[in-house]
Design a protein around this motif. Structure first.
Motif, short mmCIF file in Angstrom:
data_model
loop_
_atom_site.label_atom_id
_atom_site.label_comp_id
_atom_site.label_asym_id
_atom_site.label_seq_id
_atom_site.Cartn_x
_atom_site.Cartn_y
_atom_site.Cartn_z
N PHE A 199 -6.49 9.00 -0.49
CA PHE A 199 -5.19 9.29 0.12
C PHE A 199 -4.10 9.37 -0.95
CE2 PHE A 199 -7.30 6.08 3.02
CZ PHE A 199 -8.05 7.03 3.69
N LEU A 200 -3.10 10.16 -0.68
CA LEU A 200 -2.01 10.31 -1.63
C LEU A 200 -1.06 9.12 -1.58
CD1 LEU A 200 -1.16 14.10 -1.22
CD2 LEU A 200 -2.42 12.98 -3.06
N ARG A 201 -0.86 8.57 -0.41
CA ARG A 201 0.05 7.42 -0.27
C ARG A 201 -0.22 6.70 1.03
NH1 ARG A 201 4.09 6.06 -3.47
NH2 ARG A 201 5.77 4.73 -2.75
N CYS A 202 -0.21 5.37 1.01
CA CYS A 202 -0.45 4.56 2.20
C CYS A 202 0.75 3.66 2.45
CB CYS A 202 -1.69 3.68 2.00
SG CYS A 202 -3.22 4.60 1.78
N THR A 203 1.00 3.38 3.70
CA THR A 203 2.08 2.48 4.08
C THR A 203 1.50 1.18 4.60
OG1 THR A 203 3.46 4.36 4.72
CG2 THR A 203 4.13 2.19 5.52
N PRO A 204 1.80 0.05 3.96
CA PRO A 204 1.29 -1.25 4.43
C PRO A 204 1.85 -1.59 5.80
CG PRO A 204 2.23 -1.41 2.22
CD PRO A 204 2.63 -0.08 2.76
N PRO A 205 1.21 -2.50 6.52
CA PRO A 205 1.74 -2.93 7.82
C PRO A 205 3.14 -3.53 7.65
CG PRO A 205 -0.48 -3.77 7.47
CD PRO A 205 -0.04 -3.19 6.18
N PRO A 206 4.03 -3.29 8.59
CA PRO A 206 5.39 -3.86 8.47
C PRO A 206 5.35 -5.39 8.48
CG PRO A 206 5.02 -2.96 10.68
CD PRO A 206 3.85 -2.54 9.85
N ASN A 207 6.18 -5.98 7.63
CA ASN A 207 6.35 -7.44 7.58
C ASN A 207 5.10 -8.18 7.09
OD1 ASN A 207 8.97 -7.15 8.70
ND2 ASN A 207 8.08 -7.06 10.76
N PHE A 208 4.16 -7.47 6.44
CA PHE A 208 2.99 -8.18 5.89
C PHE A 208 3.43 -9.04 4.72
CE2 PHE A 208 -0.46 -8.59 2.81
CZ PHE A 208 -1.46 -9.12 3.61
N ASP A 209 3.04 -10.30 4.74
CA ASP A 209 3.37 -11.24 3.67
C ASP A 209 2.08 -11.82 3.13
OD1 ASP A 209 5.63 -13.06 2.38
OD2 ASP A 209 3.98 -14.38 2.97
N LEU A 210 1.80 -11.58 1.85
CA LEU A 210 0.52 -11.97 1.27
C LEU A 210 0.33 -13.49 1.29
CD1 LEU A 210 -2.08 -11.10 -0.17
CD2 LEU A 210 -0.83 -11.23 -2.34
N THR A 211 1.39 -14.24 0.99
CA THR A 211 1.27 -15.70 0.97
C THR A 211 0.93 -16.25 2.35
OG1 THR A 211 2.84 -15.86 -0.87
CG2 THR A 211 2.45 -17.85 0.42
N ALA A 212 1.64 -15.75 3.36
CA ALA A 212 1.37 -16.21 4.73
C ALA A 212 -0.02 -15.81 5.18
CB ALA A 212 2.42 -15.63 5.68
N TYR A 213 -0.44 -14.59 4.81
CA TYR A 213 -1.78 -14.14 5.19
C TYR A 213 -2.85 -15.03 4.55
CZ TYR A 213 -6.16 -11.65 5.00
OH TYR A 213 -7.50 -11.34 5.08
N TRP A 214 -2.70 -15.31 3.26
CA TRP A 214 -3.72 -16.08 2.55
C TRP A 214 -3.81 -17.50 3.10
CZ3 TRP A 214 -7.90 -15.38 -0.05
CH2 TRP A 214 -8.43 -16.40 -0.84
N THR A 215 -2.67 -18.09 3.41
CA THR A 215 -2.66 -19.43 3.99
C THR A 215 -3.43 -19.44 5.31
OG1 THR A 215 -0.54 -19.94 2.95
CG2 THR A 215 -1.20 -21.31 4.83
N GLY A 216 -3.17 -18.45 6.16
CA GLY A 216 -3.87 -18.37 7.43
C GLY A 216 -5.34 -18.08 7.27
N ALA A 217 -5.69 -17.20 6.31
CA ALA A 217 -7.08 -16.84 6.09
C ALA A 217 -7.90 -18.05 5.62
CB ALA A 217 -7.17 -15.72 5.07
N GLN A 218 -7.30 -18.87 4.77
CA GLN A 218 -8.00 -20.07 4.30
C GLN A 218 -8.26 -21.03 5.46
OE1 GLN A 218 -6.96 -21.57 0.06
NE2 GLN A 218 -5.07 -20.71 0.85
#
Length: 311
Positions: A199-218
């Motif tokens: 793909f030429l360009r992708c748009t991440p999901p709105p309001n995605f926060d890597l720190t919050a995601y990683w905390t929840g994933a753990q």
């Protein structure tokens, strides 16, 4: 994003001739004061001489006549400085990090940061060298998609992913990414056999926060493997041994909710299946399994065998 916020804080502090309060800085950047104080720690570890004075008339400022070198940093130098060591080296920014640190240190009257070394991997964990890390970094920096061959439980399978961020934990790299139409998931980078840009360009999901995601994933992963409910009694003095042997938020929560008297504590602890639980508990001095009975018997057998072998 955090990296952009740290740069903003350096610029704001460097442009002011007097102190600014944490609340004022938080209001300008639209974050909490707790976030600001966490950022100050990050800036200090990067070599930025931040001063925080408490009490009436106090505030945040930069030490002495220190001048921010941000304006003369290249993009790679700025990225490497914000990522930090040892992750920057794995991402191919070792030289950029060295030159960035040199520029920062030339403006600082303190060389204390040269006396601190952050060593990410655990003592007994072999360092990984994931082959596809460069391609993933390119995808993240250019907002491109990825076509990867991922080695999971069912063998090597092709997957189309929107990369959302990278996490390094104890020397191991993980990719947070979203499959088409799915929710974000975590992928071990060392299990990616091949990776190609899509793909030429992708748009991440709105309001995605890597720190919050990683905390929840753990937390989700911890809960998925620790399905056995174990009731333990152990000396209060051995709580730290338990936390070292079975780390994680679930263990911390169990200890905080435990019933404690003067010398002992009883806790309900989620643990992995029997064999793994025995291997962990046998290393904790003074621990007693109250339930389930089968785990108590298995721990007795393991401990007795070890005792007889070393008599």
């Amino acid at each position: 994003m955090k990296a952009a916020r740290l740069v903003s804080e350096i610029v704001i502090l460097g442009a002011r001739s007097r102190q600014i309060t944490a609340s004022d800085l938080a209001r300008r950047l639209e974050v909490t004061e707790r976030t600001i104080y966490g950022d100050l720690g990050e800036l200090s570890r990067m070599g930025v001489p931040v001063i925080a004075e408490a009490g009436p008339g106090g505030g945040i400022s930069l030490l002495g006549d220190w001048v921010s070198p941000v304006a003369v940093l290249t993009r790679d130098e700025l990225d490497s400085l914000l990522i930090g060591s040892p992750a920057a080296a794995d991402l191919g920014f070792a030289y950029a990090l060295a030159t960035a640190r040199a520029k920062v240190l030339t403006e600082s009257s303190s060389a204390f940061s040269q006396l601190i070394l952050v060593d990410g991997p655990d003592w007994f964990m072999a360092k990984e060298n994931p082959e596809q890390l460069d391609t993933i970094v390119t995808a993240l920096r250019t907002q491109r998609g990825l076509q990867v061959a991922y080695r999971g439980r069912n063998g090597l399978r092709s997957r189309t992913l929107l990369p959302l961020g990278l996490v390094v934990k104890a020397g191991r790299w993980y990719l947070a990414a979203q499959p088409p139409g799915g929710r974000p998931r975590t992928y071990r980078v060392s299990r990616i056999g091949s990776a190609e840009l899509r793909f030429l360009r992708c748009t991440p999901p709105p309001n995605f926060d890597l720190t919050a995601y990683w905390t929840g994933a753990q937390a989700e992963f911890d809960a998925s493997i620790r399905r056995t409910r174990v009731r333990l009694r152990l000396p209060v003095a051995q709580i730290d041994d338990l936390l070292r042997t079975i780390p994680g938020r679930l263990t911390e929560a169990a200890v905080n909710a435990g019933r404690m008297d003067r010398d002992t504590i009883e806790i309900d602890l989620p643990m992995e299946p029997d064999e793994e639980a025995v291997s962990q508990l046998v290393t904790v001095p003074g621990v007693e399994v109250l339930s389930p009975k089968q785990l108590r018997r298995d721990l007795h057998v393991r401990a007795r065998a070890a005792t007889e072998l070393n008599e």
